[in-house]
Every structure is written in structure tokens, then in C-alpha cells.
Design a protein around this motif. Structure first.
Motif, PDB file in Angstrom:
ATOM      1  N   UNK A 107      38.078  46.657  29.090  1.00  0.00           N
ATOM      2  CA  UNK A 107      38.416  45.162  29.064  1.00  0.00           C
ATOM      3  C   UNK A 107      39.556  44.506  29.795  1.00  0.00           C
ATOM      4  N   UNK A 108      40.616  45.413  29.954  1.00  0.00           N
ATOM      5  CA  UNK A 108      41.618  45.029  30.687  1.00  0.00           C
ATOM      6  C   UNK A 108      41.482  44.988  32.235  1.00  0.00           C
ATOM      7  N   UNK A 109      40.717  46.233  32.429  1.00  0.00           N
ATOM      8  CA  UNK A 109      40.437  46.281  33.946  1.00  0.00           C
ATOM      9  C   UNK A 109      39.535  45.317  34.388  1.00  0.00           C
ATOM     10  N   UNK A 110      38.722  45.079  33.534  1.00  0.00           N
ATOM     11  CA  UNK A 110      37.402  43.864  34.011  1.00  0.00           C
ATOM     12  C   UNK A 110      38.328  42.689  34.402  1.00  0.00           C
ATOM     13  N   UNK A 111      39.357  41.986  33.399  1.00  0.00           N
ATOM     14  CA  UNK A 111      40.271  41.034  33.673  1.00  0.00           C
ATOM     15  C   UNK A 111      40.910  41.232  35.072  1.00  0.00           C
ATOM     16  N   UNK A 112      41.700  42.275  35.244  1.00  0.00           N
ATOM     17  CA  UNK A 112      42.097  42.631  36.615  1.00  0.00           C
ATOM     18  C   UNK A 112      41.194  42.446  37.753  1.00  0.00           C
ATOM     19  N   UNK A 113      40.187  43.034  37.486  1.00  0.00           N
ATOM     20  CA  UNK A 113      39.119  42.830  38.740  1.00  0.00           C
ATOM     21  C   UNK A 113      38.724  41.292  39.071  1.00  0.00           C
ATOM     22  N   UNK A 114      38.580  40.455  37.729  1.00  0.00           N
ATOM     23  CA  UNK A 114      38.296  39.313  38.360  1.00  0.00           C
ATOM     24  C   UNK A 114      39.259  38.431  38.740  1.00  0.00           C
TER      25      UNK A 114
END
Length: 332
Positions: free
Chosen positions: A128-135
Motif C-alpha cells: 500500500x505504501x508503494x502504491x501511494x508512492x507511485x501515485x
């Protein structure tokens, strides 16, 4: 009649041209950049994914995999290149993006995960953290695939850390650089594309990487022993530029997201198989693959243990997900 014809025919032609233009716009063509070789399992996964995307969209979304860095981008440049729209898609090695997003180096905390099963739990907290970073970098993660066990590939077998003191070993990212510095090694941080020239010239005497990459680089031409240290983990993120993604129809977006979720577990299995197959290839070409002696491994863990807290001090946002993982693994 002649006047009517002069009006209608151009109007009909314009309408037909407009329809043709819409049809042309409906077909999306994306180049996908990866630095890995054509036969690397990450590249093969990407090609399978591209084939399936074309199939489920009836050819309206076409992805062309450009392997071996042929688009001119190095691994550490992929996050920025996708963010800025220089390429629509890229296979992004998370730990190499710490210059832009330090939290993507979380998996490189030494010995954080001891096995693929533990990595699955870690991934549950970090994804979930990586998803936020990508966004926030104008991109979307379609799927992620881990690299398997990491090795120290050297010219000779070592059984204690003293034998590694001052040895120049190539590392792929800042996290592994810090790890090896902590045990007295002289790490050299260089991207994959420069590894073979560095080995050939003697600029490095060893490499920290997977067995898969060792096969890609034909390490047996330069080195003799692979030590299965499993000191860090890392993942490839298949990222697409959000501007490009948002141009797809909702139907195509949903179909591709569902496809990625379906194929990701298959790609994870390919990671384990790729390691097994690559170890066999290394041995078939004369390299010795060894487990690290327990006293050496114990010392390696002890000397690198403080790096976790040091990482949290540099990247405070990593503390919560990593601590949650450690709690779930009863390693608080």
C-alpha cells in the motif's frame, strides 16, 4: 441537385474521416522499458503480460517490450522517466529509486525477510505504501514481482568476514552499499549495464546480485563462487504513466487490472524457478554455489543489525509498515 451534392459529399467525407480518426485513436501503443536481458524471467513475464493485454483488449492496447535498456534509460532512471512521460511503461527496480523516493529502499534493510514466505508478509504491509508512492509520481503499479535469494559472487570461497575486508564488490543500490560498508567491504555502486565492463577491467572483484543476473552476465567468465547470503530483498514494479493510463477506457482499465492480479502469483512462482534454474546453470558452467558458513552469517547479521534503526531515522515513514511486519512475524 449539383449544389446539394457539393454540400453533402464533403460533409460525408468529413464524417468518414472523423470516424477513421476515432478508430485510430482507439488503438493504444506503449513501449515498455526494461534493463533486463531478453531471456531474463522479468522480461519474459513482461512479454507474457503484453500478449495477454493485447488479447483481452482485442488488440486495442498493444505493449512492446524493449529489453536490455534499448530505450536508453538506466535502472535508477525508470521512476522519473515514467513520471515525466518519457516512456509509457517501465519495469522499475524499487531499491534503485531511493534517490527520488527513499521509502522504496525498505526491502533492502539487511535480513528483514529470511524467506519468500516472510517476504509475502512484508509485501502485505509495504505494497500500500508503494502504491501511494507511485501515485504521487504520476504512475500506477500494475504488478510486482520479487527477486529471489541474493548472492555474493566472488573469485574464491570465503568463510569469514575478514576475507572480504577491502574487496571491491559491485552493489545495485545504496542499501546494499551501506550493508557491505558495515562489514568492511569496499562496495562500488554501479548500474547493471556497467557490471560486465567493471568485471572485465578489474574495477570490481565481485558482485552482489541474484543468480539470475549472474547467468545473464555469464559470471563464470570472471568469478568462481556464489555465496547464498540472502542479505536483502527487492522487487520489480511494473509501472504505467497515469496520463497514459487515464486515456484508456474504464473497461480496458478494469480488464488490465484484473489481468495483472491474476498473473502476479504466476510471476512470483517464476521467481523461485528462475533461481533454481540459474543455480543449475552456474554450476554447469563451473561455478561453485555455497551456503554461507553459520559463524560468518551470524557475524554478518550482528554487524548490520543497527542499519534498520538508521534507515528509520533517514526514512521515518518506513517505521510503521516495517514494524507492523515484524510484529506479525513475532520479531519485535
Amino acid at each position: 441537385m449539383g449544389k446539394f451534392r457539393r454540400i453533402v459529399v464533403p460533409a460525408l467525407a468529413a464524417a468518414m474521416l472523423g470516424s477513421a480518426t476515432l478508430a485510430a485513436q482507439a488503438e493504444v501503443k506503449w513501449d515498455l522499458s526494461t534493463i533486463w536481458a531478453d531471456n531474463n524471467y522479468h522480461t519474459l513475464n513482461a512479454k507474457k503480460f503484453a500478449e495477454e493485454v493485447a488479447r483481452i483488449t482485442d488488440g486495442e492496447v498493444q505493449i512492446t517490450v524493449k529489453a536490455g535498456g534499448q530505450l536508453g534509460f538506466k535502472g535508477p532512471e525508470h521512476l522519473r522517466a515514467v513520471r515525466d512521460g518519457l516512456i509509457p511503461m517501465a519495469d522499475v527496480l524499487n531499491i534503485q529509486q531511493v534517490g527520488d523516493e527513499p521509502i522504496l529502499g525498505s526491502e533492502a534493510i539487511p535480513f528483514l525477510a529470511g524467506s519468500a514466505k516472510e517476504w509475502v508478509v512484508l509485501h502485505k504491509h509495504l505494497r500500500p505504501v508503494y502504491e501511494t508512492v507511485a501515485a504521487r509520481n504520476n504512475q500506477k503499479i500494475l504488478y510486482m514481482v520479487p527477486w529471489p535469494t541474493q548472492y555474493l559472487h566472488l573469485k574464491e570461497e570465503v568463510t569469514d568476514l575478514a576475507a572480504l575486508k577491502g574487496v571491491k564488490i559491485r552493489v545495485p543500490d545504496k542499501g546494499v552499499q551501506n550493508l557491505l560498508e558495515a562489514v568492511g567491504v569496499a562496495p562500488v555502486l554501479i548500474p547493471w549495464g556497467e557490471v560486465i565492463p567493471a568485471l572485465a577491467s578489474g574495477a570490481v572483484a565481485g558482485v552482489s546480485t541474484s543468480s539470475i543476473s549472474a547467468v545473464d552476465g555469464k559470471f563464470w567468465e570472471f568469478l568462481k563462487v556464489s555465496h547464498a547470503t540472502n542479505h536483502v530483498w527487492s522487487s520489480q514494479m511494473m509501472n504505467v504513466n497515469l496520463d497514459q493510463w487515464n486515456e484508456l477506457s474504464p473497461e480496458h482499465q478494469q480488464a488490465i487490472v484484473e489481468l495483472a492480479a491474476k498473473m502476479e502469483p504466476e510471476f512470483w512462482k517464476s521467481s523461485t524457478k528462475a533461481d533454481t534454474d540459474s543455480v543449475a546453470t552456474l554450476e554447469a558452467n563451473g561455478m561453485k554455489v555455497v551456503e554461507v558458513a553459520e559463524p560468518m552469517l551470524k557475524e554478518l547479521r550482528a554487524k548490520t543489525a543497527p542499519l534498520m534503526e538508521a534507515f528509520f531515522e533517514r526514512v521515518p515513514d518506513a517505521r510503521a509498515p516495517v514494524t507492523a511486519y515484524l510484529k506479525e512475524m513475532n520479531r519485535e
